[in-house]
Design a protein around this motif. Sequence first.
Motif, PDB file in Angstrom:
ATOM      1  N   GLU A  14      -0.274   1.177  10.564  1.00 46.56           N
ATOM      2  CA  GLU A  14       0.161   0.493  10.800  1.00 46.56           C
ATOM      3  C   GLU A  14       0.106  -1.789  10.566  1.00 46.56           C
ATOM      4  OE1 GLU A  14       2.475   1.315  13.717  1.00 46.56           O
ATOM      5  OE2 GLU A  14       2.201   3.381  12.580  1.00 46.56           O
ATOM      6  N   ARG A  15      -1.182  -1.623  10.192  1.00 47.20           N
ATOM      7  CA  ARG A  15      -1.069  -3.129   9.897  1.00 47.20           C
ATOM      8  C   ARG A  15      -0.611  -3.190   8.141  1.00 47.20           C
ATOM      9  NH1 ARG A  15      -6.987  -3.795  10.665  1.00 47.20           N
ATOM     10  NH2 ARG A  15      -6.320  -5.516   9.611  1.00 47.20           N
ATOM     11  N   CYS A  16      -0.313  -2.221   7.830  1.00 48.46           N
ATOM     12  CA  CYS A  16       0.255  -2.758   6.271  1.00 48.46           C
ATOM     13  C   CYS A  16       1.085  -3.448   6.308  1.00 48.46           C
ATOM     14  CB  CYS A  16       0.526  -1.771   6.009  1.00 48.46           C
ATOM     15  SG  CYS A  16       0.759  -1.398   4.008  1.00 48.46           S
ATOM     16  N   ILE A  17       1.479  -4.495   5.294  1.00 46.57           N
ATOM     17  CA  ILE A  17       2.309  -5.277   5.519  1.00 46.57           C
ATOM     18  C   ILE A  17       3.503  -5.149   3.931  1.00 46.57           C
ATOM     19  CG2 ILE A  17       1.374  -7.316   6.464  1.00 46.57           C
ATOM     20  CD1 ILE A  17       0.822  -8.640   3.982  1.00 46.57           C
ATOM     21  N   GLY A  18       2.681  -4.080   3.337  1.00 47.76           N
ATOM     22  CA  GLY A  18       3.227  -3.655   2.134  1.00 47.76           C
ATOM     23  C   GLY A  18       3.871  -4.743   1.176  1.00 47.76           C
ATOM     24  N   ALA A  19       2.338  -5.511   1.256  1.00 45.48           N
ATOM     25  CA  ALA A  19       2.160  -6.290  -0.508  1.00 45.48           C
ATOM     26  C   ALA A  19       2.044  -5.960  -1.767  1.00 45.48           C
ATOM     27  CB  ALA A  19       1.466  -7.631  -0.207  1.00 45.48           C
ATOM     28  N   GLY A  20       1.750  -4.549  -1.588  1.00 47.07           N
ATOM     29  CA  GLY A  20       1.242  -3.665  -3.064  1.00 47.07           C
ATOM     30  C   GLY A  20       0.349  -3.696  -3.734  1.00 47.07           C
ATOM     31  N   MET A  21      -0.542  -4.793  -3.339  1.00 50.77           N
ATOM     32  CA  MET A  21      -1.551  -4.812  -4.193  1.00 50.77           C
ATOM     33  C   MET A  21      -1.946  -3.632  -4.726  1.00 50.77           C
ATOM     34  SD  MET A  21      -0.752  -7.741  -5.165  1.00 50.77           S
ATOM     35  CE  MET A  21      -2.998  -7.644  -6.347  1.00 50.77           C
ATOM     36  N   CYS A  22      -2.646  -2.747  -3.749  1.00 43.87           N
ATOM     37  CA  CYS A  22      -3.159  -1.441  -4.271  1.00 43.87           C
ATOM     38  C   CYS A  22      -2.693  -0.550  -4.723  1.00 43.87           C
ATOM     39  CB  CYS A  22      -3.105  -0.615  -2.486  1.00 43.87           C
ATOM     40  SG  CYS A  22      -1.726  -0.338  -1.571  1.00 43.87           S
ATOM     41  N   ALA A  23      -1.347  -0.561  -5.033  1.00 48.92           N
ATOM     42  CA  ALA A  23      -0.584   0.099  -5.910  1.00 48.92           C
ATOM     43  C   ALA A  23      -0.652  -0.567  -6.992  1.00 48.92           C
ATOM     44  CB  ALA A  23       1.409   0.193  -5.648  1.00 48.92           C
ATOM     45  N   LEU A  24      -0.727  -1.481  -7.578  1.00 52.94           N
ATOM     46  CA  LEU A  24      -0.426  -2.826  -8.771  1.00 52.94           C
ATOM     47  C   LEU A  24      -2.062  -1.873  -9.165  1.00 52.94           C
ATOM     48  CD1 LEU A  24       1.283  -5.703  -8.067  1.00 52.94           C
ATOM     49  CD2 LEU A  24       2.060  -3.955  -9.370  1.00 52.94           C
ATOM     50  N   THR A  25      -3.302  -2.099  -8.443  1.00 54.91           N
ATOM     51  CA  THR A  25      -4.732  -2.617  -8.801  1.00 54.91           C
ATOM     52  C   THR A  25      -5.222  -1.221  -9.320  1.00 54.91           C
ATOM     53  OG1 THR A  25      -5.077  -4.235  -7.770  1.00 54.91           O
ATOM     54  CG2 THR A  25      -7.020  -3.146  -7.673  1.00 54.91           C
ATOM     55  N   ALA A  26      -4.592   0.405  -8.607  1.00 61.57           N
ATOM     56  CA  ALA A  26      -4.796   1.465  -8.583  1.00 61.57           C
ATOM     57  C   ALA A  26      -4.233   2.703  -8.327  1.00 61.57           C
ATOM     58  CB  ALA A  26      -6.280   1.661  -7.781  1.00 61.57           C
TER      59      ALA A  26
ATOM     60  N   ASP B 295       5.532   4.017   0.473  1.00 59.09           N
ATOM     61  CA  ASP B 295       6.325   4.679   0.979  1.00 59.09           C
ATOM     62  C   ASP B 295       7.533   4.121   0.661  1.00 59.09           C
ATOM     63  OD1 ASP B 295       8.610   5.872   2.670  1.00 59.09           O
ATOM     64  OD2 ASP B 295       6.365   6.560   3.927  1.00 59.09           O
ATOM     65  N   PRO B 296       9.293   5.672  -0.265  1.00 56.57           N
ATOM     66  CA  PRO B 296       9.686   4.702  -0.228  1.00 56.57           C
ATOM     67  C   PRO B 296      11.117   4.123   0.851  1.00 56.57           C
ATOM     68  CG  PRO B 296       9.752   6.830  -0.759  1.00 56.57           C
ATOM     69  CD  PRO B 296       8.323   6.322  -0.359  1.00 56.57           C
ATOM     70  N   ASP B 297      10.794   4.882   2.028  1.00 57.19           N
ATOM     71  CA  ASP B 297      11.090   4.971   3.432  1.00 57.19           C
ATOM     72  C   ASP B 297      11.345   3.551   4.300  1.00 57.19           C
ATOM     73  OD1 ASP B 297      12.883   6.248   2.875  1.00 57.19           O
ATOM     74  OD2 ASP B 297      11.447   7.845   4.136  1.00 57.19           O
ATOM     75  N   ASP B 298       9.596   2.703   4.070  1.00 54.90           N
ATOM     76  CA  ASP B 298       8.923   1.209   4.836  1.00 54.90           C
ATOM     77  C   ASP B 298       8.012   0.370   3.925  1.00 54.90           C
ATOM     78  OD1 ASP B 298       6.301   2.987   4.650  1.00 54.90           O
ATOM     79  OD2 ASP B 298       6.839   3.429   7.334  1.00 54.90           O
ATOM     80  N   GLY B 299       7.988   0.899   2.901  1.00 53.72           N
ATOM     81  CA  GLY B 299       7.282   0.073   1.526  1.00 53.72           C
ATOM     82  C   GLY B 299       5.820  -0.197   2.035  1.00 53.72           C
ATOM     83  N   ARG B 300       4.945   0.900   2.972  1.00 53.55           N
ATOM     84  CA  ARG B 300       3.765   0.614   3.466  1.00 53.55           C
ATOM     85  C   ARG B 300       2.694   1.294   2.230  1.00 53.55           C
ATOM     86  NH1 ARG B 300       4.278   1.243   9.735  1.00 53.55           N
ATOM     87  NH2 ARG B 300       5.395  -1.076  10.323  1.00 53.55           N
ATOM     88  N   VAL B 301       1.505   1.640   2.022  1.00 48.13           N
ATOM     89  CA  VAL B 301       0.969   2.294   1.382  1.00 48.13           C
ATOM     90  C   VAL B 301       1.145   3.688   1.600  1.00 48.13           C
ATOM     91  CG1 VAL B 301      -1.227   1.715   3.284  1.00 48.13           C
ATOM     92  CG2 VAL B 301      -1.763   2.587   0.609  1.00 48.13           C
ATOM     93  N   VAL B 302       1.109   4.336   0.985  1.00 49.21           N
ATOM     94  CA  VAL B 302       0.268   5.644   0.897  1.00 49.21           C
ATOM     95  C   VAL B 302      -0.518   6.122  -0.179  1.00 49.21           C
ATOM     96  CG1 VAL B 302       1.884   6.494   1.860  1.00 49.21           C
ATOM     97  CG2 VAL B 302       2.221   6.258  -0.440  1.00 49.21           C
ATOM     98  N   ALA B 303      -1.416   7.243  -0.052  1.00 48.39           N
ATOM     99  CA  ALA B 303      -2.821   7.444  -1.146  1.00 48.39           C
ATOM    100  C   ALA B 303      -3.338   8.568  -1.301  1.00 48.39           C
ATOM    101  CB  ALA B 303      -4.165   6.113  -0.412  1.00 48.39           C
ATOM    102  N   ASP B 304      -3.750   8.571  -2.337  1.00 48.98           N
ATOM    103  CA  ASP B 304      -4.904   9.821  -2.027  1.00 48.98           C
ATOM    104  C   ASP B 304      -5.894   9.256  -1.635  1.00 48.98           C
ATOM    105  OD1 ASP B 304      -6.392  12.255  -2.777  1.00 48.98           O
ATOM    106  OD2 ASP B 304      -6.521  11.385  -4.867  1.00 48.98           O
ATOM    107  N   THR B 305      -6.138  10.010  -0.477  1.00 51.62           N
ATOM    108  CA  THR B 305      -7.657   9.777   0.374  1.00 51.62           C
ATOM    109  C   THR B 305      -8.681   9.845  -0.360  1.00 51.62           C
ATOM    110  OG1 THR B 305      -7.599  10.819   1.938  1.00 51.62           O
ATOM    111  CG2 THR B 305      -5.908   8.673   2.114  1.00 51.62           C
TER     112      THR B 305
END
Length: 63
Positions: free
Chosen positions: A8-20, A27-37
């Motif tokens: 809910e607080r994710c702004i979709g910056a993508g630093m997580c996806a770039l780093t790991a 998420d292709p729909d809203d740009g928010r983070v998805v992950a293998d938890t």
Amino acid sequence: MRIGIDRERCIGAGMCALTAPAVFDQDPDDGRVVADTAPAPQHHAAVREAVQLCPAGVLTLEP
């Protein structure tokens, strides 16, 4: 290690996806983070870095 995510607080910056990219994606729909938890041990260092770099602070680590 388990990753906590507040999507809910994710702004979709993508630093997580770039780093790991083996663990995080956007998420292709809203740009928010998805992950293998529950990432594999070889990804733990990158996950820790991604948590620290998240500009919105939406990622947490649980032992």
